[in-house]
Design a protein around this motif. Sequence first.
Motif, PDB file in Angstrom:
ATOM      1  N   GLY A 262       0.804  -1.196  -0.061  1.00  0.00           N
ATOM      2  CA  GLY A 262      -0.172  -0.195  -0.061  1.00  0.00           C
ATOM      3  C   GLY A 262       0.755   1.310  -0.005  1.00  0.00           C
ATOM      4  N   ASP A 263       0.221   2.342   0.238  1.00  0.00           N
ATOM      5  CA  ASP A 263       0.933   3.560   0.052  1.00  0.00           C
ATOM      6  C   ASP A 263       1.310   3.957   1.542  1.00  0.00           C
ATOM      7  N   PHE A 264       1.056   3.444   2.600  1.00  0.00           N
ATOM      8  CA  PHE A 264       1.567   3.896   3.985  1.00  0.00           C
ATOM      9  C   PHE A 264       2.197   2.672   4.632  1.00  0.00           C
ATOM     10  N   GLU A 265       3.106   2.094   4.193  1.00  0.00           N
ATOM     11  CA  GLU A 265       3.747   0.971   4.702  1.00  0.00           C
ATOM     12  C   GLU A 265       5.036   1.285   5.573  1.00  0.00           C
ATOM     13  N   VAL A 266       4.662   1.732   6.758  1.00  0.00           N
ATOM     14  CA  VAL A 266       6.113   2.521   7.319  1.00  0.00           C
ATOM     15  C   VAL A 266       6.991   1.609   7.702  1.00  0.00           C
ATOM     16  N   VAL A 267       6.642   0.141   8.135  1.00  0.00           N
ATOM     17  CA  VAL A 267       7.532  -0.822   8.420  1.00  0.00           C
ATOM     18  C   VAL A 267       8.325  -1.190   7.169  1.00  0.00           C
ATOM     19  N   LYS A 268       7.970  -1.201   6.215  1.00  0.00           N
ATOM     20  CA  LYS A 268       8.457  -1.662   4.969  1.00  0.00           C
ATOM     21  C   LYS A 268       9.484  -0.432   4.425  1.00  0.00           C
ATOM     22  N   ASP A 269       8.821   0.590   4.319  1.00  0.00           N
ATOM     23  CA  ASP A 269       9.554   1.693   4.139  1.00  0.00           C
ATOM     24  C   ASP A 269      10.834   2.215   4.979  1.00  0.00           C
TER      25      ASP A 269
END
Length: 415
Positions: A262-269
């Motif tokens: 998705g657009d808000f994947e904070v862990v991955k980012d």
Amino acid sequence: MNPRPASVSARPVDDYRDSIEQLLRPLAARPVERVAVPLAVGRQLADDVRAPVDLPVFRNSAMDGYAVRASSVVVAPVTLPLAGVVAAGQAGQTPLPPGAAMKVMTGAPIPPGADCVVPVEDVQAGVGTITIERGRSAGEFVREPGTDVHAGDLLARAGTTLAPRHIAALAAVGLPDVPVFRAVRAAVITTGDELVAAGSTLRPGQIYNSNGIALAAALAANGISVVSVAHSTDDPAEFRTLLAAATGSADVVFTSGGVSKGDFEVVKDVLEPLGGQFGSVAVQPGGPQGLTVVDGVPVLSFPGNPVSTMVSFEVFARPMLRRLAGLPAVESYELPLRNEVARSPQGKRQFLRGKLIRATSADLRALHRHPEAVEVVSGPGSHLVASMAWADVLIDIPAEVTSLPVGAVVRVWAL
């Protein structure tokens, strides 16, 4: 060591679990600490423990009764004078006069000269005398020193995970503390702007955060020490701050949410630039997964749907964590299905939630006369967390199977 790069296709379940076990295996080399015996239940002994004293420590009575010389009661009934009373906790050093009896309580020292105890049930008490109804042999109802354990005998082996029965033995020989491996320490970070703590008033678009509480409970139930549970919004800076605190205090970190596409994947980012590997595993629920090593600390990243989080823990993390904690493995076994599985996704190993049931007489033919069966208790949806509370097991459906009839034999894993 970072895990291997994710492949374009979804990784098999066993392959991904092997990667997690490889990351966690070094945690077996943990420091040793001494822990007070009352606090040591569930901890794993680092060294053999031997008894410092005999048990029993001294000759004592196994019954409430009367200590006598067996030679005095060969012919019964016989009346003997009562020479005193010995309670538990007394020194019990007054000798028993020949031809007399002393009243003793359970656990009280046997007076010198006595060699057996006559239970109160077999005695008629008079004034200053007792009448014994039948004869006794030397040694009856007398606990001799060391008949349980001798000083120097092995009480528990290194590697034993201490249960209440071990704690009782350690306390009985007077040990104040024991050497144990430090428990594996875990930190939990949940993510998502939509999550709020229990007790809060939900605003539109919000849900209660169950993953932090559930993961902490699962870790504790499997012998892991939970050092922190935190929640991050989808702000990368906030997640980085919480991650730094978690890796500074824990041996392993678990995150939930923020791992998909998705657009808000904070862990991955945040973790991909640090070498994290994110991709799909051929499993339902729980397909999106991530593995990273941050400052030498493994970070296991699960998807955020509650059932996906819990199934990911059970399938991927629990086996190795139990091994590290010295707990027995959760073995699978086979049962027939009480209801059909109409559809299972081709190419994905599906873990449905199931409830164990006793077969009724009407079921027995369909279940091949097996007395127990398993019933699917909810749909496959990864959001059906309340339904999971009714489940006893995970039903393991192979990736190549797309449907199963009533009575089909399936493999199950206890929750």
